[in-house]
Motif scaffolding. Structure first.
Motif, mmCIF file in Angstrom:
data_model
loop_
_atom_site.group_PDB
_atom_site.id
_atom_site.type_symbol
_atom_site.label_atom_id
_atom_site.label_comp_id
_atom_site.label_asym_id
_atom_site.label_seq_id
_atom_site.Cartn_x
_atom_site.Cartn_y
_atom_site.Cartn_z
ATOM 1 N N MET A 1 0.850 -1.204 0.000
ATOM 2 C CA MET A 1 0.000 0.000 0.000
ATOM 3 C C MET A 1 0.879 1.246 0.000
ATOM 4 O O MET A 1 0.704 2.154 -0.780
ATOM 5 C CB MET A 1 -0.890 -0.035 1.243
ATOM 6 N N LYS A 2 1.853 1.228 0.867
ATOM 7 C CA LYS A 2 2.760 2.381 0.943
ATOM 8 C C LYS A 2 3.469 2.589 -0.393
ATOM 9 O O LYS A 2 3.568 3.706 -0.893
ATOM 10 C CB LYS A 2 3.779 2.114 2.051
ATOM 11 N N ASN A 3 3.893 1.464 -0.986
ATOM 12 C CA ASN A 3 4.583 1.553 -2.265
ATOM 13 C C ASN A 3 3.685 2.090 -3.367
ATOM 14 O O ASN A 3 4.104 2.923 -4.157
ATOM 15 C CB ASN A 3 5.112 0.172 -2.683
ATOM 16 N N ALA A 4 2.459 1.560 -3.405
ATOM 17 C CA ALA A 4 1.525 2.000 -4.442
ATOM 18 C C ALA A 4 1.275 3.493 -4.311
ATOM 19 O O ALA A 4 1.263 4.227 -5.294
ATOM 20 C CB ALA A 4 0.224 1.222 -4.330
ATOM 21 N N THR A 5 1.109 3.955 -3.071
ATOM 22 C CA THR A 5 0.870 5.380 -2.845
ATOM 23 C C THR A 5 2.091 6.183 -3.289
ATOM 24 O O THR A 5 1.963 7.215 -3.941
ATOM 25 C CB THR A 5 0.581 5.647 -1.349
ATOM 26 N N GLY A 6 3.257 5.673 -2.946
ATOM 27 C CA GLY A 6 4.484 6.362 -3.333
ATOM 28 C C GLY A 6 4.612 6.470 -4.841
ATOM 29 O O GLY A 6 4.966 7.512 -5.371
ATOM 30 N N ARG A 7 4.306 5.336 -5.494
ATOM 31 C CA ARG A 7 4.399 5.334 -6.952
ATOM 32 C C ARG A 7 3.411 6.314 -7.561
ATOM 33 O O ARG A 7 3.714 7.020 -8.506
ATOM 34 C CB ARG A 7 4.141 3.925 -7.502
ATOM 35 N N LEU A 8 2.216 6.351 -6.981
ATOM 36 C CA LEU A 8 1.188 7.254 -7.488
ATOM 37 C C LEU A 8 1.657 8.697 -7.329
ATOM 38 O O LEU A 8 1.568 9.499 -8.256
ATOM 39 C CB LEU A 8 -0.129 7.012 -6.743
ATOM 40 N N ALA A 9 2.200 8.993 -6.143
ATOM 41 C CA ALA A 9 2.666 10.356 -5.888
ATOM 42 C C ALA A 9 3.774 10.722 -6.871
ATOM 43 O O ALA A 9 3.786 11.813 -7.428
ATOM 44 C CB ALA A 9 3.165 10.474 -4.457
ATOM 45 N N THR A 10 4.705 9.787 -7.092
ATOM 46 C CA THR A 10 5.796 10.040 -8.034
ATOM 47 C C THR A 10 5.230 10.262 -9.424
ATOM 48 O O THR A 10 5.648 11.153 -10.146
ATOM 49 C CB THR A 10 6.768 8.846 -8.057
ATOM 50 N N GLY A 11 4.238 9.427 -9.782
ATOM 51 C CA GLY A 11 3.623 9.543 -11.097
ATOM 52 C C GLY A 11 2.969 10.895 -11.288
ATOM 53 O O GLY A 11 3.140 11.537 -12.319
ATOM 54 N N ILE A 12 2.272 11.345 -10.270
ATOM 55 C CA ILE A 12 1.595 12.643 -10.363
ATOM 56 C C ILE A 12 2.635 13.755 -10.460
ATOM 57 O O ILE A 12 2.530 14.639 -11.305
ATOM 58 C CB ILE A 12 0.668 12.860 -9.142
ATOM 59 N N ALA A 13 3.661 13.667 -9.616
ATOM 60 C CA ALA A 13 4.704 14.697 -9.636
ATOM 61 C C ALA A 13 5.363 14.737 -11.008
ATOM 62 O O ALA A 13 5.605 15.804 -11.576
ATOM 63 C CB ALA A 13 5.745 14.416 -8.556
ATOM 64 N N LEU A 14 5.639 13.551 -11.561
ATOM 65 C CA LEU A 14 6.297 13.468 -12.861
ATOM 66 C C LEU A 14 5.397 14.035 -13.942
ATOM 67 O O LEU A 14 5.832 14.812 -14.788
ATOM 68 C CB LEU A 14 6.630 12.006 -13.158
ATOM 69 N N ALA A 15 4.106 13.653 -13.896
ATOM 70 C CA ALA A 15 3.159 14.123 -14.907
ATOM 71 C C ALA A 15 3.068 15.645 -14.855
ATOM 72 O O ALA A 15 3.067 16.317 -15.892
ATOM 73 C CB ALA A 15 1.789 13.497 -14.679
ATOM 74 N N LEU A 16 3.028 16.208 -13.646
ATOM 75 C CA LEU A 16 2.961 17.657 -13.505
ATOM 76 C C LEU A 16 4.207 18.298 -14.069
ATOM 77 O O LEU A 16 4.144 19.251 -14.841
ATOM 78 C CB LEU A 16 2.829 18.035 -12.026
#
Ligand code: HEC
Length: 106
Positions: A1-16
């Motif tokens: 769960m922590k990893n998935a959230t981290g990946r999502l956050a990274t993905g959003i940051a990268l997309a932005l």
């Protein structure tokens, strides 16, 4: 769960970063991939700094064949004295980084 959230956050940051700030995105790429551990200031060993790389690449602006050559060359595998961080770059990452340098690396 922590990893998935981290990946999502990274993905959003990268997309932005990718959509709003292309130059900053390339700088983040350099940070993420550890490029600055050798190409930062001070540089490690015989590695050129980002500024020195930009000095070398800016004159290539508009010369697409030269630029394509640099992109391909960066990722090439070297049996001896290669830089694993270079060889691990995807074609897209290498292109983004080289074009960022051609535009002055800032
Ligand atoms: C372990 C140290 C090290 C790391 C990490 C590293 N480099 Fe390098 N890089 C070098 C050295 C040393 C050279 C100069 C010798 C050469 O050209 O192979 C170089 C050269 C380059 C060049 C110039 C190549 C040319 O022929 O014009 C580029 C562009 C470059 N690096 C980009 C990157 C990028 C992007 C990253 C991160 C993915 C990165 N480097 C990570 C050590 C490193």
């Amino acid at each position: 769960m922590k990893n998935a959230t981290g990946r999502l956050a990274t993905g959003i940051a990268l997309a932005l970063a990718l959509t709003t700030l292309p130059a900053l995105a390339s700088m983040n790429l350099a940070l993420d991939k550890g490029c600055l551990s050798c190409h930062g200031s001070p540089p490690r060993g015989k590695a050129p700094t980002i500024a020195q790389l930009a000095d070398r690449y800016v004159p290539l602006k508009g010369q697409e064949d030269q630029i394509a050559g640099k992109i391909g060359h960066l990722r090439e595998h070297h049996l001896f004295g290669g830089v694993p961080a270079h060889e691990r770059l995807s074609a897209e990452e290498a292109e983004r980084f080289v074009r960022w340098l051609v535009d002055g690396g800032r």
